[in-house]
Motif scaffolding. Sequence first.
Motif, PDB file in Angstrom:
ATOM      1  N   SER A   7     -33.255 -29.414 -43.390  1.00  0.00           N
ATOM      2  CA  SER A   7     -32.080 -28.939 -42.667  1.00  0.00           C
ATOM      3  C   SER A   7     -32.116 -27.424 -42.602  1.00  0.00           C
ATOM      4  N   TRP A   8     -31.687 -26.880 -41.481  1.00  0.00           N
ATOM      5  CA  TRP A   8     -31.538 -25.423 -41.385  1.00  0.00           C
ATOM      6  C   TRP A   8     -30.083 -25.037 -41.103  1.00  0.00           C
ATOM      7  N   VAL A   9     -29.180 -25.941 -41.455  1.00  0.00           N
ATOM      8  CA  VAL A   9     -27.740 -25.676 -41.412  1.00  0.00           C
ATOM      9  C   VAL A   9     -27.222 -25.655 -42.839  1.00  0.00           C
ATOM     10  N   SER A  10     -26.321 -24.750 -43.132  1.00  0.00           N
ATOM     11  CA  SER A  10     -25.699 -24.727 -44.455  1.00  0.00           C
ATOM     12  C   SER A  10     -24.249 -24.293 -44.305  1.00  0.00           C
ATOM     13  N   SER A  11     -23.394 -24.881 -45.108  1.00  0.00           N
ATOM     14  CA  SER A  11     -21.979 -24.542 -45.047  1.00  0.00           C
ATOM     15  C   SER A  11     -21.644 -23.385 -45.969  1.00  0.00           C
ATOM     16  N   GLY A  12     -20.675 -22.607 -45.554  1.00  0.00           N
ATOM     17  CA  GLY A  12     -20.075 -21.633 -46.448  1.00  0.00           C
ATOM     18  C   GLY A  12     -18.904 -22.286 -47.152  1.00  0.00           C
ATOM     19  N   HIS A  13     -18.098 -21.483 -47.792  1.00  0.00           N
ATOM     20  CA  HIS A  13     -16.916 -22.067 -48.406  1.00  0.00           C
ATOM     21  C   HIS A  13     -15.834 -21.014 -48.611  1.00  0.00           C
ATOM     22  N   ALA A  14     -14.622 -21.525 -48.739  1.00  0.00           N
ATOM     23  CA  ALA A  14     -13.480 -20.675 -49.052  1.00  0.00           C
ATOM     24  C   ALA A  14     -12.714 -21.310 -50.196  1.00  0.00           C
ATOM     25  N   ASN A  15     -12.309 -20.496 -51.139  1.00  0.00           N
ATOM     26  CA  ASN A  15     -11.385 -20.934 -52.185  1.00  0.00           C
ATOM     27  C   ASN A  15     -10.028 -20.315 -51.878  1.00  0.00           C
ATOM     28  N   MET A  16      -9.032 -21.160 -51.741  1.00  0.00           N
ATOM     29  CA  MET A  16      -7.682 -20.711 -51.395  1.00  0.00           C
ATOM     30  C   MET A  16      -6.729 -20.988 -52.557  1.00  0.00           C
ATOM     31  N   ARG A  17      -5.840 -20.041 -52.805  1.00  0.00           N
ATOM     32  CA  ARG A  17      -4.756 -20.276 -53.754  1.00  0.00           C
ATOM     33  C   ARG A  17      -3.473 -20.452 -52.954  1.00  0.00           C
ATOM     34  N   ILE A  18      -2.868 -21.610 -53.129  1.00  0.00           N
ATOM     35  CA  ILE A  18      -1.593 -21.901 -52.466  1.00  0.00           C
ATOM     36  C   ILE A  18      -0.499 -21.801 -53.518  1.00  0.00           C
TER      37      ILE A  18
END
Length: 439
Positions: A221-232
Motif C-alpha cells: 500500500s502507498w496510502v497511509s492515514s494520519g490521525h487527530a487526538n481531540m479532547r472534548i
Amino acid sequence: MIIAKSGSRVSDAEIREAAERIRSAIDRQELIDLILELGNIPSLAGYEKAAGDFVYEWMQKESFAPKRVGMVPDRFNVIGRCGGDDPLNGRNLLFTSHLDTEAPQYNESDRWKYRPGSADKPEWLQAKLENGVFSGRPVENDRGPMSCFLIGAKALKRAGLSMAGTLYLTACPAEIGPEHVEEFRGPQFLGKEIGAQFMMTHGGVAPDFAVAAEGTDFGISWVSSGHANMRIDLYGEDVFTPLLEHPEELRRHPSPLVKVAPFIEALQRWCVDFEKRNIYRSPGGTAVPKVQIGAIRGGDPHLMGGGSEVCSVYVELTLTPVQTIADAQRELERLLRSEGFEGRVEPIVFRKGFEADATEAAGLHRAFSRASVSAGRGETPIAHSIYSSMWRDHNVFNMYGIPAVTYGPKRFRPTVDDMVDAAVVYGTTAWLVCNRLVE
C-alpha cells in the motif's frame, strides 16, 4: 549468469536467478536468531536505546557503516548503507522499521488502562518461536520485518550482487508514540517527530523511494492515514453532595461526570457514521477513518464532597489523506451543540495522512511484484484496508514527495518460511530498484 546492467530491461529468468542467489545466501538460523535476539530486547515507546544500540552494533559488524542520528541522545535513529557503486546511474532505496513496540509502561499509569494481570502477559515484550511460528508483539510490530530487511541486505552482499544506487537501512524510534500532551512532557514523551521524520531531515539520506517494512500479509500500500487526538470538554456544575438532586434524565444532571453517559451514546453513533461517510478508495489502498474513545478524565479523587465542573473525553480519529483537522473538529463541535451539551472541542495532536502518486509508486509496486513472483509468493496485491487505515512511517516520506510504500510478511504469527521469503523479496526488490531494472 545475471547479465542485467543498471537501467536495462531485465528478464524474469534473471530476476529468478538473483532471487535464488539471495535465498542461497540467507542463513535461516541466523535470521531466526536475529529476530529472537532483537525482539527480546525491551523497547517500550520512549525507551528504545538498547534496541537501537543492538542494531547499530549489528550493522557495524556487518560493515553497513552505521551512524546514530537523534534529536535526543537516548532516542536515536540508526542509519546504515550499502551499494552506491554507480550513483549517477542508479536509484536510492530506503528501508525503515521502528524500534518501539506497544506495551504497558510498567509504572503506576498501567492501572488506568489495564485490568489486573494484563500487563504481566509475556507477549508484550517476549519474542518466541514454537513449532516454526513466531509470536510476540516485538516480532509482529516491528522488529521481525526489520530483521528480514537486514538479513536480505546482508544476503545481497554475500551473493555478490552489486547495486548502482545506495540502499539505506534504518531503524527508528517513536513510530508508535507516545505523545507530548497534557502533563506528559519531556524527552521520553516526544512522538513521531524524533523518529523517521528527524532521520529524513537530519540523517544524511537521499532516497528516491522508501519502504516501511511492516507486516502487510505480503500486500502493498502507498496510502497511509494520519490521525487527530481531540479532547472534548463537557461542562456542568459542581454541586455539594448533600444538596444534590437527581433528575430522571441523565443529560439534565448538573455534573458532567454524569452527563458524559448520554454524550458517549451520541458520540458512538457519530463515530459509526463518520467512518462510513469518509472511506477513501485509491489505487494504492483503501483507508477507513476509524474513531475510538481513548480516555476519560474528570473530577479529583482526593477532593470529594462534590462533583466536578469538567469531564474530558479523549477521542482518537484516524484521518484519510483527503480529510482535514478543521472539518473533524467542526463535526464534533456540531455534535455537542445538536445534542444540547455545553463544552468545547480542542485538538491536542494532529498528523496529516499522505499517499504516493500512483504513477510514481507503480514502479516500486512492479519491483515488489516481480521479486515476489521470483520468491514463490506470486503477484503482490494491494494490502488489506487495515494497513492503510493507520499511521506508518511511509507517511513521512510521502509527505516529503518521496514515493513510499509499506510491505512486509504475515503480520500475526508469521512462520520461519514467511520471514525467509520476506528477506528474499526485500533483497531482490533492492537489487531491482537500486539498479533501475524496473521503472
